[in-house]
Design a protein around this motif. Structure first.
Motif, PDB file in Angstrom:
ATOM      1  N   ASP A  53     -43.838 -27.422 124.018  1.00  0.00           N
ATOM      2  CA  ASP A  53     -43.492 -26.336 124.941  1.00  0.00           C
ATOM      3  C   ASP A  53     -44.261 -25.058 124.616  1.00  0.00           C
ATOM      4  O   ASP A  53     -44.730 -24.352 125.517  1.00  0.00           O
ATOM      5  CB  ASP A  53     -41.983 -26.065 124.889  1.00  0.00           C
ATOM      6  CG  ASP A  53     -41.163 -27.193 125.496  1.00  0.00           C
ATOM      7  OD1 ASP A  53     -41.747 -27.989 126.258  1.00  0.00           O
ATOM      8  OD2 ASP A  53     -39.956 -27.283 125.202  1.00  0.00           O
ATOM      9  N   THR A  54     -44.393 -24.775 123.328  1.00  0.00           N
ATOM     10  CA  THR A  54     -45.119 -23.577 122.917  1.00  0.00           C
ATOM     11  C   THR A  54     -46.595 -23.678 123.297  1.00  0.00           C
ATOM     12  O   THR A  54     -47.189 -22.728 123.813  1.00  0.00           O
ATOM     13  CB  THR A  54     -44.993 -23.363 121.396  1.00  0.00           C
ATOM     14  OG1 THR A  54     -43.617 -23.198 121.064  1.00  0.00           O
ATOM     15  CG2 THR A  54     -45.760 -22.130 120.960  1.00  0.00           C
ATOM     16  N   LEU A  55     -47.192 -24.844 123.043  1.00  0.00           N
ATOM     17  CA  LEU A  55     -48.600 -25.012 123.356  1.00  0.00           C
ATOM     18  C   LEU A  55     -48.856 -25.014 124.869  1.00  0.00           C
ATOM     19  O   LEU A  55     -49.866 -24.479 125.338  1.00  0.00           O
ATOM     20  CB  LEU A  55     -49.120 -26.312 122.747  1.00  0.00           C
ATOM     21  CG  LEU A  55     -49.218 -26.315 121.220  1.00  0.00           C
ATOM     22  CD1 LEU A  55     -49.656 -27.692 120.719  1.00  0.00           C
ATOM     23  CD2 LEU A  55     -50.183 -25.253 120.727  1.00  0.00           C
ATOM     24  N   LEU A  56     -47.954 -25.596 125.635  1.00  0.00           N
ATOM     25  CA  LEU A  56     -48.101 -25.562 127.092  1.00  0.00           C
ATOM     26  C   LEU A  56     -47.987 -24.137 127.622  1.00  0.00           C
ATOM     27  O   LEU A  56     -48.680 -23.761 128.574  1.00  0.00           O
ATOM     28  CB  LEU A  56     -47.052 -26.459 127.746  1.00  0.00           C
ATOM     29  CG  LEU A  56     -47.233 -27.963 127.540  1.00  0.00           C
ATOM     30  CD1 LEU A  56     -46.063 -28.734 128.138  1.00  0.00           C
ATOM     31  CD2 LEU A  56     -48.550 -28.443 128.157  1.00  0.00           C
ATOM     32  N   ALA A  57     -47.122 -23.337 126.995  1.00  0.00           N
ATOM     33  CA  ALA A  57     -47.008 -21.931 127.376  1.00  0.00           C
ATOM     34  C   ALA A  57     -48.303 -21.186 127.064  1.00  0.00           C
ATOM     35  O   ALA A  57     -48.746 -20.317 127.828  1.00  0.00           O
ATOM     36  CB  ALA A  57     -45.835 -21.280 126.652  1.00  0.00           C
TER      37      ALA A  57
END
Length: 271
Positions: free
Chosen positions: A161-165
């Motif tokens: 989720d962090t990397l997609l953000a």
């Protein structure tokens, strides 16, 4: 003075007055025409309608290449120092019947898309870009994975989720990068080298890395697809099964073989 001489003098004065009136009338007519329809007066030295641009652009019979972006464009990880850029120049020089010149490699190690979009406001960068008819570009790897090189992969900051953000944030700046290049040069062929997952051989990062890289590449392609003179060169598939062969010892940048594979694909796309 006799009457005959006086008569002749007045005739000359009258003729001179008539000629002066005609000259004034013609000049007044040109003036009115120029006001009503600018550039319509047929002066022999009137500037051409298609005035030459302020800049001197590359001609069709030569390749002038400018490169910008991050450490991949700098060639970091390649023991020869050539990277993909100088390999592309050499390869094009062999297969093309016109000269190939590298104007300047303006890439910076560690550069992110937001930093590059700001850098593109510099006149010195624009000066080089205006002269090019090919612009080679890599950007995005640091936007996604900069923290992955200094932190443990199991850290919460590196979850999917962090990397997609991060990808969502980065592609906003990527759009500005493309616009920034086009501001300086509306005609050059822009070649964007897509991202690969440098952690595909690590179980904890293979799926996560693949997903975020795919998201970035998809977004980049959507932007590039709207510009007829911009192409995206994919590298994801090159590295997917060849990480051990194509990555340098830092496990992030390509080695010489990896850069060679990238260069070959770029040349195939633009030759």
């Amino acid at each position: 003075m006799n009457r005959k001489s006086t008569s002749r003098l007045w005739s000359w004065i009258a003729l001179f007055g008539l000629l002066s009136t005609l000259v004034l009338a013609v000049g007044f007519g040109f003036g009115v025409a120029d006001i009503l329809s600018p550039a319509s007066v047929p002066f022999t030295e009137m500037p051409s309608v298609q005035t030459p641009p302020v800049k001197e652009t590359a001609q069709a019979d030569e390749w002038l290449i400018a490169t910008i972006g991050d450490s991949l464009t700098r060639g970091t990880g390649d023991g020869t120092g050539e990277g993909y850029v100088r390999r592309v120049v050499k390869m094009l020089d062999k297969v093309q019947d016109k000269p190939v010149t590298l104007l300047n490699n303006m890439a910076v190690n560690g550069m992110r898309a937001d930093q590059l979009s700001e850098r593109l406001n510099q006149e010195s960068i624009g000066y080089v870009l205006k002269k090019a008819n090919i612009v080679l570009l890599t950007i995005g790897g640091n936007d996604l994975f900069q923290s992955a090189r200094s932190e443990q992969f199991g850290d919460q900051s590196l979850n999917q989720d962090t990397l997609l953000a991060k990808a969502d944030q980065g592609v906003v700046h990527l759009k500005k990068v493309f616009a920034g290049i086009r501001k300086w040069n509306p005609d050059a062929l822009i070649v964007y080298v897509g991202l690969y997952n440098p952690f595909t051989d690590l179980e904890e990062m293979r799926e996560i890395g693949n997903n975020v890289v795919q998201k970035w590449n998809d977004a980049a392609f959507q932007m590039i697809n709207k510009d007829k003179n911009m192409i995206m060169v994919p590298t994801f598939d090159l590295f997917q099964q060849n990480i051990g062969m194509y990555l340098s010892s830092d496990h992030f940048h390509p080695n010489g073989d990896g850069y060679q594979a990238i260069a070959e694909r770029i040349v195939q796309s633009i030759r």
